[in-house]
Write an enzyme that holds these catalytic residues in place. Structure first.
Site, mmCIF file in Angstrom:
data_model
loop_
_atom_site.group_PDB
_atom_site.id
_atom_site.type_symbol
_atom_site.label_atom_id
_atom_site.label_comp_id
_atom_site.label_asym_id
_atom_site.label_seq_id
_atom_site.Cartn_x
_atom_site.Cartn_y
_atom_site.Cartn_z
ATOM 1 N N ALA A 56 0.815 -1.227 0.000
ATOM 2 C CA ALA A 56 0.000 0.000 0.000
ATOM 3 C C ALA A 56 0.847 1.275 0.000
ATOM 4 C CB ALA A 56 -0.938 -0.007 1.202
ATOM 5 N N ARG B 275 2.578 2.859 -2.590
ATOM 6 C CA ARG B 275 2.845 3.661 -3.796
ATOM 7 C C ARG B 275 1.797 4.752 -3.955
ATOM 8 N NH1 ARG B 275 6.001 0.390 -8.356
ATOM 9 N NH2 ARG B 275 6.361 2.549 -8.909
ATOM 10 N N VAL C 22 6.193 -9.459 1.562
ATOM 11 C CA VAL C 22 5.210 -10.538 1.775
ATOM 12 C C VAL C 22 5.777 -11.927 1.475
ATOM 13 C CG1 VAL C 22 3.132 -9.119 1.426
ATOM 14 C CG2 VAL C 22 4.207 -10.235 -0.550
ATOM 15 N N ASN D 129 -3.033 -7.183 -1.328
ATOM 16 C CA ASN D 129 -2.949 -6.358 -2.539
ATOM 17 C C ASN D 129 -1.571 -6.403 -3.187
ATOM 18 O OD1 ASN D 129 -3.705 -3.864 -4.271
ATOM 19 N ND2 ASN D 129 -1.878 -3.210 -3.150
ATOM 20 N N SER E 10 -6.686 -10.640 -10.565
ATOM 21 C CA SER E 10 -6.571 -9.804 -11.772
ATOM 22 C C SER E 10 -7.451 -10.398 -12.864
ATOM 23 C CB SER E 10 -5.122 -9.800 -12.252
ATOM 24 O OG SER E 10 -4.994 -9.141 -13.488
ATOM 25 N N TYR F 167 2.955 -14.147 -13.756
ATOM 26 C CA TYR F 167 1.866 -13.337 -13.200
ATOM 27 C C TYR F 167 0.507 -14.009 -13.413
ATOM 28 C CZ TYR F 167 -0.881 -9.012 -12.336
ATOM 29 O OH TYR F 167 -1.764 -8.074 -11.856
ATOM 30 N N ALA G 293 -0.002 -17.238 -11.408
ATOM 31 C CA ALA G 293 -0.129 -16.924 -9.973
ATOM 32 C C ALA G 293 -1.497 -16.319 -9.680
ATOM 33 C CB ALA G 293 0.978 -15.961 -9.544
ATOM 34 N N LYS G 294 -1.981 -15.443 -10.543
ATOM 35 C CA LYS G 294 -3.280 -14.797 -10.286
ATOM 36 C C LYS G 294 -4.431 -15.792 -10.448
ATOM 37 C CE LYS G 294 -2.022 -10.479 -9.325
ATOM 38 N NZ LYS G 294 -2.258 -9.877 -7.998
#
Ligand code: NAD
Length: 283
Positions: free
Chosen positions: A18, A20, A84, A110, A166, A179, A182-183
């Protein structure tokens, strides 16, 4: 704000990734705080030289800046540096949040990492690029869920876990490296954990954003442009043609769905993956 319009009064939330200025995570942290939650604002520590120009110009300090914004609005926030992928750091995040706020009710996973490898076909990737994308986007969610679940069970008052997957986790797209897998896996994890935690009144849901106006998405556009020898603006504008609502999402629009899933209104929704994509995918 009128007190009865604050559905998360007395609740405590953790939001990962969180820190950025233009990120979805910041928007989520601000929204949950506006709704009344105390928020542990967690972010991967970054060196000042690695910050994008707009963050440097603003004197941006990552999670601390977001926590300051919350405090200025009379909210309660705890800024924490956190990777994480490191289970010891994740456990420490849980302990520090409980020490500071006394409980935990909501976890928003997130943190994410797209295309460290650039736009490449699978067979062009380096193994460490693949593993890094899987590590942050899947194992990061695993570590945080594993650490928070016993706390929610022990408290015995239910809870909420919200995983940011996503559109790339619902629909195969080329050159998305680790990506996309994983999503997809985050949605599987969400369904499995929703069943495991249902007896404890903890709901577990995923949100699948489409193209959202953040630095991460701009990075994806830049790499796509490099790969196709097209300017950044042409890619960013061109993408809108494939979105029925004709524009990217604002991070606050993703945060609004998180706020709903964190609120009492969604108590009967679990194991779902909700597309927030301007109408691209209708299933
Ligand atoms: P972003 O890069 O601004 O946010 C991702 C955050 O995760 C960053 O703050 C980053 O520092 C953090 N992060 C990366 N590795 C980490 C680690 N090891 N430990 C802790 N934090 C780490 O991008 P965003 O667009 O705001 O993305 C937020 C989430 O939304 C991500 O999970 C992303 O995959 C997802 N998403 C974004 C879009 C989009 O179009 N922007 C679309 C679909 C899904």
């Amino acid at each position: 704000m009128c007190p009865d319009l604050r559905p998360l009064d007395g609740k405590v939330a953790i939001v990962t990734g969180a820190g950025r200025m233009r990120g979805i995570g910041r928007a989520i942290a601000l929204r949950l705080a506006q709704d009344g939650a105390a928020v542990a604002v967690t972010a991967l520590a970054r060196s000042p030289v690695s910050l994008p120009g707009h963050e440097r110009e603003a004197g941006w300090r990552g999670a601390e800046s977001v926590a300051d914004e919350i405090a200025q609005d009379a909210g309660r926030a705890l800024p924490l540096d956190l990777d994480v992928t490191q289970p010891d750091q994740v456990r420490s995040m849980i302990e520090q949040t409980r020490r500071q706020f006394g409980r935990i009710d909501i976890l928003v996973n997130n943190a994410g990492l797209a295309l460290v490898s650039g736009k490449k076909n699978l067979w062009e990737m380096e193994d460490d690029e693949w593993f890094r994308e899987i590590d942050v986007n899947l194992h990061g969610v695993y570590h945080c869920c594993k650490a928070v679940a016993p706390v929610l069970i022990e408290q015995g008052e239910g809870g909420r876990i919200i995983n940011i997957s996503s559109l790339a986790g619902r629909l195969g797209q080329s050159q998305y490296g680790g990506y996309t897998p994983a999503k997809f896996a985050v949605i599987g994890l969400t369904q499995m954990l929703a069943l495991e935690l249902a007896p404890h009144r903890v709901t577990v849901n995923a949100i699948c954003p489409g193209s959202t106006d953040t630095d991460m998405m701009d990075g994806t556009f830049r790499r796509t442009g490099e790969r196709m020898s097209l300017p950044f603006d042409a890619i960013k504008e061109g993408v809108k043609r494939f979105i029925p609502l004709g524009r990217q999402a604002d991070p606050a629009e993703i945060a609004g769905v998180v706020a709903y899933l964190a609120s009492p209104l969604s108590a009967y929704i679990t194991g779902q993956a909700i597309n927030v994509d301007g109408g691209i995918l209708m299933r």
